[in-house]
Design a protein around this motif. Structure first.
Motif, PDB file in Angstrom:
ATOM      1  N   LEU A  63      19.795  89.842 -34.905  1.00 51.99           N
ATOM      2  CA  LEU A  63      20.861  89.787 -35.913  1.00 51.99           C
ATOM      3  C   LEU A  63      22.205  89.481 -35.258  1.00 51.99           C
ATOM      4  O   LEU A  63      23.014  88.718 -35.800  1.00 51.99           O
ATOM      5  CB  LEU A  63      20.934  91.112 -36.680  1.00 51.99           C
ATOM      6  CG  LEU A  63      19.756  91.421 -37.617  1.00 51.99           C
ATOM      7  CD1 LEU A  63      19.874  92.831 -38.178  1.00 51.99           C
ATOM      8  CD2 LEU A  63      19.663  90.406 -38.753  1.00 51.99           C
ATOM      9  N   SER A  64      22.425  90.048 -34.086  1.00 51.11           N
ATOM     10  CA  SER A  64      23.703  89.824 -33.388  1.00 51.11           C
ATOM     11  C   SER A  64      23.843  88.369 -32.936  1.00 51.11           C
ATOM     12  O   SER A  64      24.939  87.878 -32.710  1.00 51.11           O
ATOM     13  CB  SER A  64      23.844  90.766 -32.185  1.00 51.11           C
ATOM     14  OG  SER A  64      22.987  90.368 -31.143  1.00 51.11           O
ATOM     15  N   GLN A  65      22.692  87.678 -32.820  1.00 51.84           N
ATOM     16  CA  GLN A  65      22.729  86.252 -32.444  1.00 51.84           C
ATOM     17  C   GLN A  65      22.787  85.354 -33.683  1.00 51.84           C
ATOM     18  O   GLN A  65      22.712  84.131 -33.577  1.00 51.84           O
ATOM     19  CB  GLN A  65      21.482  85.901 -31.618  1.00 51.84           C
ATOM     20  CG  GLN A  65      21.450  86.578 -30.252  1.00 51.84           C
ATOM     21  CD  GLN A  65      20.056  86.627 -29.653  1.00 51.84           C
ATOM     22  OE1 GLN A  65      19.141  85.917 -30.097  1.00 51.84           O
ATOM     23  NE2 GLN A  65      19.876  87.463 -28.657  1.00 51.84           N
ATOM     24  N   GLY A  66      22.875  85.972 -34.870  1.00 51.10           N
ATOM     25  CA  GLY A  66      23.025  85.189 -36.096  1.00 51.10           C
ATOM     26  C   GLY A  66      21.733  84.811 -36.778  1.00 51.10           C
ATOM     27  O   GLY A  66      21.727  84.044 -37.743  1.00 51.10           O
ATOM     28  N   VAL A  67      20.597  85.335 -36.290  1.00 53.82           N
ATOM     29  CA  VAL A  67      19.313  85.054 -36.941  1.00 53.82           C
ATOM     30  C   VAL A  67      19.181  85.967 -38.160  1.00 53.82           C
ATOM     31  O   VAL A  67      19.445  87.157 -38.081  1.00 53.82           O
ATOM     32  CB  VAL A  67      18.137  85.296 -35.968  1.00 53.82           C
ATOM     33  CG1 VAL A  67      16.816  84.942 -36.646  1.00 53.82           C
ATOM     34  CG2 VAL A  67      18.294  84.479 -34.695  1.00 53.82           C
ATOM     35  N   LYS A  68      18.771  85.407 -39.288  1.00 55.75           N
ATOM     36  CA  LYS A  68      18.703  86.194 -40.537  1.00 55.75           C
ATOM     37  C   LYS A  68      17.284  86.722 -40.790  1.00 55.75           C
ATOM     38  O   LYS A  68      16.296  86.035 -40.528  1.00 55.75           O
ATOM     39  CB  LYS A  68      19.111  85.324 -41.726  1.00 55.75           C
ATOM     40  CG  LYS A  68      20.592  84.977 -41.760  1.00 55.75           C
ATOM     41  CD  LYS A  68      20.949  84.292 -43.077  1.00 55.75           C
ATOM     42  CE  LYS A  68      22.436  84.021 -43.188  1.00 55.75           C
ATOM     43  NZ  LYS A  68      22.917  83.032 -42.208  1.00 55.75           N
ATOM     44  N   ILE A  69      17.214  87.932 -41.349  1.00 53.55           N
ATOM     45  CA  ILE A  69      15.943  88.496 -41.811  1.00 53.55           C
ATOM     46  C   ILE A  69      15.624  87.894 -43.183  1.00 53.55           C
ATOM     47  O   ILE A  69      16.481  87.860 -44.057  1.00 53.55           O
ATOM     48  CB  ILE A  69      16.040  90.028 -41.928  1.00 53.55           C
ATOM     49  CG1 ILE A  69      16.194  90.672 -40.548  1.00 53.55           C
ATOM     50  CG2 ILE A  69      14.809  90.600 -42.638  1.00 53.55           C
ATOM     51  CD1 ILE A  69      16.534  92.153 -40.592  1.00 53.55           C
ATOM     52  N   VAL A  70      14.388  87.419 -43.352  1.00 51.50           N
ATOM     53  CA  VAL A  70      13.994  86.856 -44.655  1.00 51.50           C
ATOM     54  C   VAL A  70      12.866  87.655 -45.297  1.00 51.50           C
ATOM     55  O   VAL A  70      12.436  87.361 -46.412  1.00 51.50           O
ATOM     56  CB  VAL A  70      13.584  85.368 -44.529  1.00 51.50           C
ATOM     57  CG1 VAL A  70      14.780  84.506 -44.152  1.00 51.50           C
ATOM     58  CG2 VAL A  70      12.435  85.194 -43.541  1.00 51.50           C
TER      59      VAL A  70
END
Length: 260
Positions: A49-56
């Protein structure tokens, strides 16, 4: 967050980045508890999340009795789905993007309302579901040779890899989930058969279990998320060149091919 949890999470992150599996975490720390394993998973999630990857979405694993017997356990597990795990139906996956993949076929739920435990019921899940879809989950492991105990697979995001969804949504109340028959073909040959009730007697019960389990860590299932509810048959090993088709009664089919 304990220093050890952060260290174990960093090993998994490095393994994924380098596409090189590591020794089991339960060998690095023989007294690793299931609760700590979930904390390792959540630490990896925080890093992503801190790297900008989103949970879907989320996934439930080890829901079928066959899979539990295979791993010598009596409880499901769960993990998170990220936006970079999505493979379009009928598309290809390069072996450069996976480590040691296997496939499973399962019913996917797409939520229209948030679900948060404890005390979520099957009826709550059905009311919160917008539609269901057929899916192929490409499970993968950052642990060498799939030499995993339950704590290893939990820490490793429930051995998540990628997933493929069918493209014809079906309203959940139009089907009887426990009775849905499923067949999986590998290169045109029938390899597995299953039925909805193989996942804890009712796939929606798997989603209820998930909502209640994640409530222990203050995690909510959110509207719009995809929930992979658990395999309806045992896994199949994958080699380059393999093509898989999962055909679900009333839900249609989903396909994926693997290239070098």
């Amino acid at each position: 967050m304990s220093k050890e949890v952060k260290e174990l999470a960093s090993y998994l992150i490095e393994a994924e980045k380098n596409q090189k599996p590591i020794q089991p975490l339960t060998e690095l720390r023989s007294d690793l508890t299931l609760d700590e394993a979930y904390k390792v998973q959540l630490q990896v999630v925080e890093e992503k999340l801190s790297q900008g990857v989103k949970i879907v979405g989320k996934k439930i694993g080890l829901t079928s009795r066959d899979m539990q017997i295979m791993y010598g356990i009596d409880t499901p597990d769960c993990g998170h789905l990220f936006e970079n795990m999505v493979v379009e139906n009928n598309h290809e996956v390069s072996f450069k993007d996976v480590i040691q993949p296997k496939i499973e076929a399962e019913i996917a739920f797409v939520l229209k309302k948030d679900l948060k435990g404890p005390n979520v019921t099957v009826e709550d899940v059905l009311q919160a579901t917008d539609h269901v879809l057929p899916s192929i989950e490409i499970i993968d492991s950052r642990i060498e040779d799939w030499n995993v105990k339950l704590q290893d697979t939990v820490a490793d995001n429930a051995s998540s890899g990628l997933y493929v969804l069918g493209d014809k949504p079906v309203p959940v109340f139009e089907v009887n989930l426990p009775d849905i028959n499923m067949k999986v073909y590998q290169n045109g040959k029938l390899m597995r058969e299953g039925v909805g009730k193989n996942a804890m007697e009712q796939p929606a019960a798997c989603v209820a279990w998930l909502a209640n389990k994640l409530a222990e860590f203050d995690v909510t299932l959110k509207a719009g998320e995809v929930i992979l509810s658990g395999a309806l048959a045992t896994t199949i090993d994958v080699t380059p060149g393999d093509e898989f088709t999962a055909v679900f009664e009333h839900l249609g089919e989903v396909k994926v091919k693997f290239t070098e």
